[in-house]
Design a protein around this motif. Sequence first.
Motif, PDB file in Angstrom:
ATOM      1  N   GLY A  23      15.086   7.360   8.810  1.00 56.38           N
ATOM      2  CA  GLY A  23      16.128   7.601   7.820  1.00 56.38           C
ATOM      3  C   GLY A  23      15.648   7.331   6.409  1.00 56.38           C
ATOM      4  N   GLY A  24      14.957   6.210   6.228  1.00 55.35           N
ATOM      5  CA  GLY A  24      14.424   5.876   4.917  1.00 55.35           C
ATOM      6  C   GLY A  24      13.362   6.862   4.471  1.00 55.35           C
ATOM      7  N   TRP A  25      12.504   7.268   5.413  1.00 55.10           N
ATOM      8  CA  TRP A  25      11.438   8.226   5.103  1.00 55.10           C
ATOM      9  C   TRP A  25      12.042   9.558   4.657  1.00 55.10           C
ATOM     10  CZ3 TRP A  25       9.639  12.990   6.644  1.00 55.10           C
ATOM     11  CH2 TRP A  25       8.305  13.306   6.348  1.00 55.10           C
ATOM     12  N   LEU A  26      13.041  10.037   5.384  1.00 54.94           N
ATOM     13  CA  LEU A  26      13.664  11.320   5.053  1.00 54.94           C
ATOM     14  C   LEU A  26      14.406  11.256   3.720  1.00 54.94           C
ATOM     15  CD1 LEU A  26      15.011  12.401   8.545  1.00 54.94           C
ATOM     16  CD2 LEU A  26      13.264  13.604   7.194  1.00 54.94           C
ATOM     17  N   THR A  27      15.069  10.129   3.448  1.00 57.37           N
ATOM     18  CA  THR A  27      15.768   9.982   2.171  1.00 57.37           C
ATOM     19  C   THR A  27      14.783  10.049   1.019  1.00 57.37           C
ATOM     20  OG1 THR A  27      17.511   8.634   3.181  1.00 57.37           O
ATOM     21  CG2 THR A  27      17.251   8.466   0.801  1.00 57.37           C
ATOM     22  N   THR A  28      13.630   9.392   1.183  1.00 61.75           N
ATOM     23  CA  THR A  28      12.596   9.440   0.151  1.00 61.75           C
ATOM     24  C   THR A  28      12.063  10.853  -0.029  1.00 61.75           C
ATOM     25  OG1 THR A  28      11.944   7.145   0.606  1.00 61.75           O
ATOM     26  CG2 THR A  28      10.338   8.540  -0.510  1.00 61.75           C
ATOM     27  N   VAL A  29      11.837  11.541   1.079  1.00 58.75           N
ATOM     28  CA  VAL A  29      11.298  12.903   1.005  1.00 58.75           C
ATOM     29  C   VAL A  29      12.287  13.850   0.337  1.00 58.75           C
ATOM     30  CG1 VAL A  29      10.632  14.916   2.377  1.00 58.75           C
ATOM     31  CG2 VAL A  29       9.698  12.670   2.923  1.00 58.75           C
ATOM     32  N   VAL A  30      13.550  13.799   0.743  1.00 60.01           N
ATOM     33  CA  VAL A  30      14.525  14.716   0.144  1.00 60.01           C
ATOM     34  C   VAL A  30      14.719  14.379  -1.337  1.00 60.01           C
ATOM     35  CG1 VAL A  30      16.763  13.549   0.508  1.00 60.01           C
ATOM     36  CG2 VAL A  30      16.600  16.022   0.737  1.00 60.01           C
ATOM     37  N   GLY A  31      14.606  13.098  -1.686  1.00 60.33           N
ATOM     38  CA  GLY A  31      14.663  12.723  -3.097  1.00 60.33           C
ATOM     39  C   GLY A  31      13.520  13.322  -3.885  1.00 60.33           C
TER      40      GLY A  31
END
Length: 294
Positions: free
Chosen positions: A55-63
């Motif tokens: 979840g954290g990885w995806l949030t960073t990527v989409v950001g």
Amino acid sequence: MDADDFLADRFEEHRTHLRAVAYRMLGSLAEAEDAVQESWLRLSRTDSGEIDNLGGWLTTVVGRVCLDMLRTRTSRREDPLEQRLPDPVISPEDGGDPEQQALIADSVGLALLVVLESLSPAERLAFVLHDMFAVPFEQIAPIVDRTPATAKKLASRARQRVRGTVPSPDPDPGRQRRVVDAFLAAARDGDFEALLGVLDPDAVMRVDAGAAGGMRTIIGAAAVAGEATNFRRFSRAYTVEPVLVNGMVGLVGRENGRPRSVLGFTITDGRITALEILNDPERLALLDLSASAE
């Protein structure tokens, strides 16, 4: 279930959250979908076994994807006529589906999104990720190529801009509706004084007519009430339906079943402090307004 299907299922668990992040970052529903899809493509090319917190990885990527999109948009938009209102999220007055509610949680009204448009891409990312999604500055810093301390300053500048510009909306939908009903009654009568009575002295109205008329911003109760003739035309020529616009009371105007206008209101202390009007026929045709027609 093979590994690819397992990864796809895990991604779907985070899709709603990622759309919410991307919508706040971009103010565009279509671009938010593109950003989420790009985050999936990047995940599919990555060894997911090395990701401890998906979840954290995806949030960073989409950001990061949204930041790149904002920077590209900023470099292209040199003409002020290219300014536009963010995409509204329309839902019935009894509430939308959970995914719609996630998109607009935390009072992400159109007035707030308009102010976010005025921030630099890095300020917007720092504010959205930290203040709206509690992402630590240590994770935000590498996305914007800054130190955590500088990322914190970016969010602080954005926060000051938001607090100084965006009024706090009344959370009670019943009080909101009473004010909007009074506005609509005054609009039908073309009553300048009655309109003035429901408008905050510092009310701001933004009208996006698309390619035909561009974006107009009108400031002050008297100036907004001066649009009484246009309000009267809206209320009499169209079938006006109550809806929620980004979770707050709003209106959709239809002509022969076709949407012609969406009005989003911010109500504070019993008066209208912000009014966003989308009249762009091309963008209205792309919005999901089925909820208002039910």
